[in-house]
Design a protein around this motif. Structure first.
Motif, mmCIF file in Angstrom:
data_model
loop_
_atom_site.group_PDB
_atom_site.id
_atom_site.type_symbol
_atom_site.label_atom_id
_atom_site.label_comp_id
_atom_site.label_asym_id
_atom_site.label_seq_id
_atom_site.Cartn_x
_atom_site.Cartn_y
_atom_site.Cartn_z
ATOM 1 N N VAL A 138 0.870 -1.172 0.000
ATOM 2 C CA VAL A 138 0.000 0.000 0.000
ATOM 3 C C VAL A 138 0.907 1.222 0.000
ATOM 4 N N LEU A 139 0.785 2.025 -1.038
ATOM 5 C CA LEU A 139 1.616 3.221 -1.148
ATOM 6 C C LEU A 139 1.075 4.321 -0.226
ATOM 7 N N PRO A 140 1.888 5.329 0.064
ATOM 8 C CA PRO A 140 1.443 6.378 0.985
ATOM 9 C C PRO A 140 0.152 7.079 0.558
ATOM 10 N N ASP A 141 -0.162 7.058 -0.733
ATOM 11 C CA ASP A 141 -1.415 7.700 -1.159
ATOM 12 C C ASP A 141 -2.610 6.754 -1.040
ATOM 13 N N GLY A 142 -2.364 5.560 -0.510
ATOM 14 C CA GLY A 142 -3.462 4.613 -0.317
ATOM 15 C C GLY A 142 -3.695 3.693 -1.495
ATOM 16 N N SER A 143 -2.935 3.845 -2.563
ATOM 17 C CA SER A 143 -3.127 2.960 -3.715
ATOM 18 C C SER A 143 -2.352 1.661 -3.518
ATOM 19 N N ASP B 41 9.610 12.122 -1.285
ATOM 20 C CA ASP B 41 8.701 13.260 -1.483
ATOM 21 C C ASP B 41 7.747 13.027 -2.648
ATOM 22 N N ALA B 42 8.221 12.323 -3.674
ATOM 23 C CA ALA B 42 7.347 12.051 -4.821
ATOM 24 C C ALA B 42 6.232 11.087 -4.426
ATOM 25 N N LEU B 43 6.544 10.128 -3.550
ATOM 26 C CA LEU B 43 5.563 9.094 -3.219
ATOM 27 C C LEU B 43 4.721 9.469 -2.005
ATOM 28 N N ASP B 44 5.254 10.329 -1.162
ATOM 29 C CA ASP B 44 4.599 10.632 0.115
ATOM 30 C C ASP B 44 4.671 12.131 0.377
ATOM 31 N N PRO B 45 3.978 12.918 -0.449
ATOM 32 C CA PRO B 45 4.124 14.381 -0.365
ATOM 33 C C PRO B 45 3.718 14.941 0.995
#
Lengths: 514, 514
Positions: A181-186, A488-492
Motif C-alpha cells: 500500500v503506497l502512501p497515497d493509499g493505492s 517526497d514524490a511518493l509521500d508528499p
C-alpha cells in the motif's frame, strides 16, 4: 505512558484523526489508552522513552483497511509507523522514530496465503510469526524451511524488511514479490504480481522493467501487506562441526579459510563465530563470574573458557545437503581447520528433517539478566570485507572500546562469503544510569571507529538512524538526497514512517538529528 | 540514414543542442552524419527503421562528461538513449525507442577499474566487452570467470542492465554496487558505495536503507557509469552430461527432475534445453534440408535428428565444483535421467580452468543465414513456473503458432530453479516482406497466448515494450503508474530513454503505443 502528540499538532486535530480512524477499523482497533501506548514503547530504550513514544496505535484487519488508514492519515496529516509484530528488539522494538507517530500495527493480518512445496515459496501477511510459519509447514508435512533469528515470535515479513538474517543468510534475499500500500493509499504489486493472476509472482525474482522489492526494504515508501518468500527445501542431512579456537587472532585464518567455501557455494547460508562470553551470557549472570567494576577482565574469560570447554571463538559450521556431498565437504572443512590447528573438531550428523523439526527458539532473551536490574540491549552491526586481517582488526578495535568504557565485551561475526557482518551486543542494566550512559558513549565511539574504516551498519537503532545515514557521505550525501527525492514524490504529506533509517519527508525534515 | 528529429523539435533547436554537446565532448564525438546514424540502427528491424532512428550520437569519455551531457540535454530538451556496446540484438540493437533520440554511446568508457580475486568481484565501466573482461582475467591469471551470452563483443554492464543471462544464470543477479548519473546530471553511488571510500561497495549486496541496484536495471532512471559485478571462482572441475530426448513430451519430466536440483543448489546457474532445430540453424541453411513453403515439417526435423544424432530436445547438463562432490552429483543427475529413459548419456570431464579459458564465442551469428537473404532475428521470451506440465504446454502452444504462421520453429528453455525462461528465436529473411510480416503477426499471437497464461516476457524488442508493459495490468496498471511517478520525479524534462520498457516521462507520454 501519557499521550505524546506529533510535533506541532493540536490535541483537537489529533482527536479528529482518531475519529476518522475508528470509522475505518472499528473503535476497538484504535488503541489510545496509556496502557496501550506502553505496549509499543522500546523496552530497552537507553534514553528518554518519550523520544520514541507513540500517540496511539491503529490495527487494520486487511490491505483495504490499510489503504483507508493511509487516506485518513493524509487527510489529517497523521504520521504512521508500521510494525509487523514489533519485535525489532535492540533496534527500537515497536517504537516509532518520530515521537507522536501512530503505530500502524499489522499483527492482525496474519494469514499464510499460499505455500508451494514444489516451487519452494510461501506468500504471507506481515502478522505471521516465525513460529506460525514453522508450525504450518510442520503440520502440513511440507519439506520446506525458513531460517529464523533468535526470537521466534517475530514476524517473518518484518524481519525480512529489516534485513534480519539467520544461519540461512539474509532474509531479505528470500523476498520475491510484494503487495504494497503506497502512501497515497493505492495498491501496488511488484514483479510479475503486477500481471493479474500471474503464476510466477513468487517464483520470478524480477518482472519486466525496474525491480522494486529491495527498494521497499528498510525504507518508508509503502506498507507491505503481502510478501512472497522463498523457502528452502529441507536438506537430506546436516553435519555440524564444532569449532573452538583458543587465540583471539585465530579469527583471521578462520575467516580466510571458510569465506571462500561460502563464496563457492560449498557451504550455504552463513557461519557464525562468537566469543565465549556470547555463550556464557545465555545461561549465567555476571555475578556468577565476577564482581569487580569495569569490563570483565580477560582472565575471567579464560576461566569461562576452561570451565565450559569453550574457545575464545566458538562456531558450529553447518554442512547441509545430500549425505555423499556432505561427507566430501566435511573433509574439505576439516582439512581447512587442520591447516591451522591440530585440535579436535567434534562432528555430529542429523537428518535435515530432525533439524528442521526443532523450529525457532526464544531462550536468547535470558541474556538480558546478565547485569541484573532491568535488562536492555543494543546492537552495533557493521559490515566489512571478508578478509581475516580486516575482521580481526575490527575485533581488537572494538574490544578495546568496550574495555575503555567498562562494558563487558561479547560479539559474533557472521561470515557471508564476500562480507562479514559483526554483531556487537551491548547488554545494559537500565536501572544503572551511569552504565546506561556509558553504553551510549561506547555506541558513539564504535560508530566513529567503523566510519573511519568505511564500514557502515546494515541496520541500527532508532536513536542512531540519522547518524548512520549521515555516514553515507559520498557526493554530499547523494544517496540520502536521492532517497528523500523519491520519498517526497511518493509521500508528499510525509505520513509514512518519517525518519525511518534517516529518510525524512519534506514535512518533517527539520526533525533530523544534527 | 537521413536525420530524424525528436517529435516536435525544430532543426534549429536541435542544432543548438548539438553545438552545446560538442562543447562538452569535443566535435569529433558528436556523430551526426548519415553514416553515423546508420551504425546505430537496428540491423534486424522488421518494421520501418525510421520508427527507431536516432538523430545523432554523442560519445562521452567519462562520468563527468555524462553529467555534462545530461545537463545539456535538460537545457535543450534532447532525448538521450544510452547504450553500452549496442549489441542488444534481437531486442533492437543500439536503436532508441523514441525516433530522433540521441544515442548516448558509452563505448569509450571501457576501463576495468578493479578486480579482486580473493573477494570475487570486478568494478567496470559500461564499454567493457565480455571479451575484454575475459582477456583481462586470463592475462592476469585470475581464477575468476563471468558467464557470457552468445555474443562476446557485447557489454557486460549493458547485458546485466537488460537482465541478460548465460549458463551462469541471470547476470543482473551479479550486480553489486552502481555509480549512476541521474537525469539531472548529479552523481549517485548505490549501496555501500554511498560511503566515500567504502571497501564493501562491490561485496555487500545492500547498504543501509532501500537498495536501488535492481531499480535501475531495465529502467530509465539513470545512466550507469560504473558497476560492481560478482565474478565466479573458476571451479576445480566441470562434468558435462549430454542429454538428447527423442519425444517432445520428454521435456516435462526433464523440467520436473532437474529444476529441484537447481533449487537445492546441487547444480548451479541454469540448464538450457533446445530443439534439434536450434543446433541445426547454427551450421546449415534451410535449403540444405527443405525447399517447401510454410513451416519446416516434423518429418524434416526427424531427419535432422537421425542424421546429426540429435534428440528433439538437447541439453548439456553442467556440474561444476570440486571433483568429489561433482562425481556424487553426477550419480544423482544420471539417476534422475534413468528414471525416465535408459538411453546413454555421454559424460565428459574437464578442468574448470580449461573450460574458463575458452572464453566467449560469436559463431551464433551464423543462424542469420538460415533462410537466406538479409538475415534478421527477434526473440520472444516469456517466463513460467518450473513445472513440467506448464512448460510442455507452453512448447506445444508456441509450436502450433509457428506452424500456423509458416515460420520454422526453434526454441530453448532455460531452467532457473523456480522458473523456466523460454527463448523463442524467430529467424527472418528481411528481403522477404511477406515472411517479415508473418513473423510480426506470429510475435503478436505469442504475446497474446502468453498473457492468457499470466506469463510475461523478461525482456522484449523496442516494438513490443509498450505491449508487454501494458500486459502488467493489476489494479489498472499500478506498476506502470508507479514507474512513471518515479520517472517524473527524477526526470521532469523526460530526457532519459523515453519509452524504455514502456516507461514514458510526462513530456513524451503521448508517444506510447495504444
Amino acid at each position: 505512558m501519557e499521550r505524546v502528540l506529533p510535533p506541532g499538532m493540536s490535541a483537537a486535530a489529533f482527536d479528529r484523526g482518531l475519529i476518522a480512524l475508528r470509522a475505518v477499523v472499528g473503535a476497538q482497533w484504535v488503541l489510545d489508552t496509556d496502557e496501550d501506548r506502553e505496549t509499543y514503547l522500546d523496552p530497552y530504550a537507553t534514553g528518554d522513552r518519550r523520544a520514541h513514544a507513540p500517540s496511539a496505535a491503529v490495527a487494520p484487519a486487511s490491505a483495504e483497511q490499510v489503504q483507508a488508514v493511509m487516506r485518513v492519515a493524509n487527510a489529517h496529516r497523521l504520521p504512521l509507523w508500521p510494525i509487523s509484530r514489533g519485535k525489532n528488539f535492540g533496534y527500537g522494538g515497536a517504537a516509532p522514530r518520530l515521537p507522536g507517530s501512530l503505530v500502524l500495527d499489522l499483527g492482525r493480518m496474519n494469514r499464510i496465503l499460499e505455500v508451494n512445496e514444489k516451487l519452494g515459496y510461501c506468500v504471507i501477511e506481515p502478522g505471521v510469526t516465525f513460529y506460525e510459519l514453522h508450525e504450518h509447514l510442520a503440520n502440513a508435512g511440507i519439506a520446506l524451511e525458513f531460517g529464523f533469528p533468535n526470537f521466534g515470535w517475530g514476524s517473518a515479513v518484518g524481519n525480512a524488511m529489516d534485513r534480519g538474517f539467520s544461519f540461512r543468510g539474509d532474509h531479505s534475499s528470500s523476498i520475491c514479490g510484494l503487495e504494497v500500500v503506497l502512501p497515497d493509499g493505492s495498491l501496488l504489486r511488484t514483479g510479475n504480481g503486477a500481471m493479474a493472476g500471474s503464476p510466477t509472482w513468487a517464483t520470478a525474482r524480477h518482472g519486466f522493467g525496474p525491480s522494486w522489492d529491495q527498494a521497499f526494504v528498510q525504507a518508508n515508501f509503502g506498507v507491505v501487506t503481502k510478501m512472497g518468500l522463498w523457502l528452502h527445501p529441507v536438506p537430506e542431512q546436516v553435519i555440524s562441526v564444532q569449532v573452538a579456537l583458543d587465540q583471539k587472532d585465530d579469527l583471521a585464518w578462520f575467516v580466510d579459510e571458510l569465506s571462500p567455501l561460502l563464496m563457492r557455494g560449498v557451504l550455504g547460508g552463513n557461519i557464525a563465530i562468537s566469543t565465549a562470553t556470547n555463550s556464557i551470557i545465555d545461561n549465567s549472570q555476571r555475578k556468577d563470574w565476577y564482581a569487580g567494576p569495569g569490563a570483565l577482565p580477560d582472565s575471567v574469560v579464560t576461566r569461562m573458557m576452561s570451565e565450559r570447554g569453550l574457545g575464545w571463538w566458538n562456531s558450529t559450521v553447518r554442512i547441509a545437503g545430500p549425505e555423499d556431498t556432505n561427507e566430501a565437504n566435511l573433509k574439505r572443512v576439516l582439512a581447512a581447520l587442520h591447516r591451522h590447528s591440530s585440535r579436535d573438531y567434534p562432528v555430529s550428523r542429523a537428518t535435515g528433517a530432525s533439524q528442521a523439526a526443532r523450529g525457532p527458539v526464544v531462550n536468547r532473551l535470558k541474556v538480558l539478566n546478565w547485569y541484573g536490574g532491568r535488562g536492555g540491549h543494543v546492537g552495533f552491526s557493521p559490515v566489512m570485507p571478508a578478509s581475516g586481517a580486516a575482521v580481526v582488526a575490527q575485533f581488537h578495535r572494538t574490544k578495546l572500546r568496550y574495555d575503555e568504557h567498562g562494558i563487558d565485551h561479547n560479539c559474533t561475526f557472521y561470515l557471508n562469503g564476500r562480507t562479514v557482518t559483526n554483531i556487537n551486543l551491548m547488554l545494559i542494566n537500565l536501572d544503572d544510569a551511569d552504565h546506561t550512559a556509558r553504553t551510549g558513549r561506547l555506541f558513539d565511539a564504535l560508530v566513529a571507529d567503523a566510519s573511519a574504516q568505511g564500514y557502515a551498519e546494515y541496520r541500527t537503532h532508532l536513536d542512531y538512524m540519522d547518524a548512520v545515514a549521515a555516514s553515507f557521505d559520498f557526493n554530499d550525501h547523494a544517496l540520502r538526497r536521492f532517497n528523500e527525492r523519491v520519498k517526497d514524490a511518493l509521500d508528499p504529506n510525509g505520513i509514512l514512517a518519517p525518519g525511518r533509517n534517516g529518510i525524512w519527508p519534506a514535512a518533517w525534515r527539520g526533525q533530523r538529528n544534527k
